[in-house]
Design a protein around this motif. Structure first.
Motif, mmCIF file in Angstrom:
data_model
loop_
_atom_site.group_PDB
_atom_site.id
_atom_site.type_symbol
_atom_site.label_atom_id
_atom_site.label_comp_id
_atom_site.label_asym_id
_atom_site.label_seq_id
_atom_site.Cartn_x
_atom_site.Cartn_y
_atom_site.Cartn_z
ATOM 1 N N TYR A 81 -5.564 52.856 20.931
ATOM 2 C CA TYR A 81 -6.680 53.723 20.571
ATOM 3 C C TYR A 81 -7.842 52.907 20.019
ATOM 4 O O TYR A 81 -7.664 52.094 19.109
ATOM 5 N N TYR A 82 -9.042 53.151 20.541
ATOM 6 C CA TYR A 82 -10.226 52.611 19.886
ATOM 7 C C TYR A 82 -10.386 53.291 18.534
ATOM 8 O O TYR A 82 -10.247 54.508 18.404
ATOM 9 N N HIS A 83 -10.709 52.469 17.541
ATOM 10 C CA HIS A 83 -10.821 52.904 16.153
ATOM 11 C C HIS A 83 -12.229 52.560 15.671
ATOM 12 O O HIS A 83 -12.718 51.452 15.916
ATOM 13 N N TYR A 84 -12.887 53.526 15.017
ATOM 14 C CA TYR A 84 -14.289 53.362 14.617
ATOM 15 C C TYR A 84 -14.406 53.493 13.100
ATOM 16 O O TYR A 84 -14.164 54.568 12.538
ATOM 17 N N TRP A 85 -14.794 52.405 12.458
ATOM 18 C CA TRP A 85 -14.864 52.312 10.992
ATOM 19 C C TRP A 85 -16.177 51.642 10.607
ATOM 20 O O TRP A 85 -16.487 50.551 11.082
ATOM 21 N N PHE A 86 -16.944 52.320 9.751
ATOM 22 C CA PHE A 86 -18.213 51.782 9.280
ATOM 23 C C PHE A 86 -18.243 51.879 7.753
ATOM 24 O O PHE A 86 -18.738 52.849 7.188
ATOM 25 N N ALA A 114 -13.189 48.901 17.272
ATOM 26 C CA ALA A 114 -14.406 48.659 18.045
ATOM 27 C C ALA A 114 -15.531 48.340 17.052
ATOM 28 O O ALA A 114 -16.357 49.191 16.729
ATOM 29 N N ASN A 115 -15.533 47.111 16.580
ATOM 30 C CA ASN A 115 -16.370 46.702 15.443
ATOM 31 C C ASN A 115 -17.778 46.300 15.863
ATOM 32 O O ASN A 115 -18.262 45.221 15.567
ATOM 33 N N GLU A 116 -18.467 47.217 16.531
ATOM 34 C CA GLU A 116 -19.849 46.993 16.916
ATOM 35 C C GLU A 116 -20.743 47.986 16.179
ATOM 36 O O GLU A 116 -20.275 49.002 15.669
ATOM 37 N N ASN A 117 -22.025 47.691 16.167
ATOM 38 C CA ASN A 117 -22.976 48.719 15.769
ATOM 39 C C ASN A 117 -22.883 49.890 16.741
ATOM 40 O O ASN A 117 -22.622 49.709 17.930
ATOM 41 N N TRP A 118 -23.090 51.095 16.231
ATOM 42 C CA TRP A 118 -23.161 52.270 17.092
ATOM 43 C C TRP A 118 -24.621 52.448 17.472
ATOM 44 O O TRP A 118 -25.463 52.698 16.616
ATOM 45 N N GLN A 133 -22.668 48.075 11.419
ATOM 46 C CA GLN A 133 -21.491 47.457 10.821
ATOM 47 C C GLN A 133 -21.938 46.484 9.724
ATOM 48 O O GLN A 133 -22.748 45.600 9.968
ATOM 49 N N GLU A 134 -21.412 46.687 8.538
ATOM 50 C CA GLU A 134 -21.671 45.782 7.410
ATOM 51 C C GLU A 134 -20.331 45.196 6.982
ATOM 52 O O GLU A 134 -19.391 45.934 6.693
ATOM 53 N N TYR A 135 -20.246 43.874 6.932
ATOM 54 C CA TYR A 135 -18.980 43.212 6.647
ATOM 55 C C TYR A 135 -18.949 42.696 5.214
ATOM 56 O O TYR A 135 -19.935 42.152 4.708
ATOM 57 N N SER A 136 -17.803 42.886 4.570
ATOM 58 C CA SER A 136 -17.568 42.307 3.246
ATOM 59 C C SER A 136 -16.070 42.205 3.037
ATOM 60 O O SER A 136 -15.290 42.941 3.658
ATOM 61 N N PHE A 137 -15.661 41.315 2.148
ATOM 62 C CA PHE A 137 -14.238 41.159 1.885
ATOM 63 C C PHE A 137 -13.673 42.382 1.158
ATOM 64 O O PHE A 137 -12.509 42.745 1.351
ATOM 65 N N ASP A 140 -13.001 44.768 3.836
ATOM 66 C CA ASP A 140 -11.800 44.352 4.566
ATOM 67 C C ASP A 140 -10.543 44.902 3.904
ATOM 68 O O ASP A 140 -9.645 45.416 4.579
ATOM 69 N N LEU A 141 -10.495 44.798 2.576
ATOM 70 C CA LEU A 141 -9.308 45.283 1.851
ATOM 71 C C LEU A 141 -9.216 46.804 1.931
ATOM 72 O O LEU A 141 -8.138 47.359 2.183
ATOM 73 N N ALA A 142 -10.344 47.488 1.729
ATOM 74 C CA ALA A 142 -10.330 48.953 1.810
ATOM 75 C C ALA A 142 -9.919 49.417 3.203
ATOM 76 O O ALA A 142 -9.169 50.399 3.350
ATOM 77 N N HIS A 143 -10.370 48.702 4.206
ATOM 78 C CA HIS A 143 -10.068 49.074 5.591
ATOM 79 C C HIS A 143 -8.574 48.940 5.886
ATOM 80 O O HIS A 143 -7.945 49.863 6.420
ATOM 81 N N ILE A 144 -7.991 47.821 5.532
ATOM 82 C CA ILE A 144 -6.575 47.614 5.847
ATOM 83 C C ILE A 144 -5.699 48.576 5.053
ATOM 84 O O ILE A 144 -4.668 49.054 5.545
ATOM 85 N N GLN A 145 -6.115 48.911 3.842
ATOM 86 C CA GLN A 145 -5.346 49.877 3.052
ATOM 87 C C GLN A 145 -5.400 51.260 3.698
ATOM 88 O O GLN A 145 -4.423 52.014 3.641
#
Length: 369
Positions: A81-86, A114-118, A133-137, A140-145
């Motif tokens: 499944y494509y997954h969309y997280w911003f 699918a870690n691209e800008n929409w 998409q804005e990246y930060s560590f 990253d932790l919030a996403h994996i949790q």
């Protein structure tokens, strides 16, 4: 050889969401573009219209169960499944979230971020960004949790107890190796032995997995112009035909219709590479990939890419070559990534269409079983 496990990439775009209502118009789904498509030149296969499953709405249990039953009956091991997280905002999550709550939907699954800008053009590259998409560590932790409950589901596909997670475009991360280390620790902290982390290998992401801390990659097909895909764009046959393609299918079409095509090729010449593939070889820790067909002109008025004259028999030849020549004993699982199950606006689907019916599914089952 153990049974090959086909993983079909799955697009959850077939239901309305408030964001698409705002950006594209009330009731927009993937079907909106699909049904508007028209042939752009003589012999062009458009529109791609569904057959057996119809114009489904993925909020409906009946639609999702019908997809899974069809996939299982033709030997598909699971969906990716494509997954969309911003940064905590999710899009198109309902089909998978509803599956998670429904034990009747028992087809195995994994997820690809699918870690691209929409954006307005659907490829993450357009300047008109709708969601960035804005990246930060910390993210990253919030996403994996957030993902860990999915990983814990018994239907989630794992390798040696490690849940699989795939990144579509790793080069967009400021420090992908640090991100992966955060993710590995987080899943280990909740009892998993590790994460089995992969990426989609394409023209812009053709490095070896170990270079960036990944466990694996998979060939994202069609991978235009990259020898890592196993497609011999430099061989004499392609060189001989290239000018003919350019003149007959490029210049004339652009002149007649005023359309800017990125490329138009024949599917046969894209996949007819088995003799030289033996010389190119496969990249270590990269699973094979294949596409049944490709035509994103339903989505893109300009710069579309078309693999012309795709047929089940040509797909069958490519699939048979992968089965016989990929070094299956070098990877921990026998995954084969098929792009895609239901990318209808990219003319890229195993699901039955009105032209070919179930033919692509039938040859998939015939070769892989």
């Amino acid at each position: 050889m153990n049974r090959i496990k086909p993983i079909a990439i799955y697009l959850p775009q077939f239901h309305p969401i408030p964001e698409n209502d705002e950006w594209w118009g009330k009731g927009f789904t993937e079907w909106t573009n699909v049904t508007k498509a028209q042939p752009r030149f003589e012999g062009h296969y458009q529109p791609h219209l569904p057959a057996d499953l119809g114009f489904y709405d993925l909020r409906l249990e009946e639609a999702r169960l019908a997809q899974e039953q069809l996939a299982k009956s033709y030997g598909i091991h699971g969906f990716c499944y494509y997954h969309y997280w911003f940064n905590g905002k999710r899009l198109l999550f309902e089909p998978l979230d509803r599956k998670l709550k429904n034990p009747k939907e028992d087809l195995p699954f994994m997820m690809c971020w699918a870690n691209e800008n929409w954006t307005r053009t659907w490829d993450g590259l357009d300047k008109e960004v709708l969601l960035k998409q804005e990246y930060s560590f910390d993210d990253d932790l919030a996403h994996i949790q957030h993902l860990i409950p999915y990983f814990k589901d018994e239907r989630y596909i794992k390798v040696n107890g490690k849940p699989i997670f795939i990144i579509y475009r790793p080069k967009l991360f400021p420090d992908i190796q640090k991100t992966i280390s955060i993710w590995r620790k987080a899943v280990q902290d909740v009892g998993f032995p590790d994460l089995y982390i992969g990426f989609a290998q394409n023209l812009g992401h053709s490095f070896a997995p170990s270079e960036k801390g990944f466990d694996f990659g998979f060939q994202f097909q069609p991978n235009i112009g990259s020898q890592s895909s196993g497609v011999p764009y430099g061989v004499a046959k392609m060189e001989r035909l290239k000018n003919e393609f350019k003149v007959l299918l490029g210049y004339r079409i652009r002149k007649k219709f005023g359309i800017k095509f990125k490329k138009i090729d024949y599917y046969y010449d894209y996949v007819h590479y088995s003799e030289i593939q033996k010389n190119l070889g496969f990249i270590k820790d990269v699973y094979p990939g294949i596409t049944p067909m490709w035509d994103n002109s339903a989505r893109k008025k300009e710069d579309c890419f078309i693999l012309h004259n795709s047929t089940p028999e040509k797909y069958k030849k490519w699939l048979g070559y992968i089965k016989e020549n990929y070094p299956w004993d070098t990877v921990p699982e026998n995954f084969l990534f098929i792009n895609a199950w239901n990318e209808w606006a990219e003319g890229n689907h195993l699901e039955p269409c009105q032209k070919w019916g179930r033919a692509y599914l039938e040859v998939t089952k015939e070769i892989l079983e």
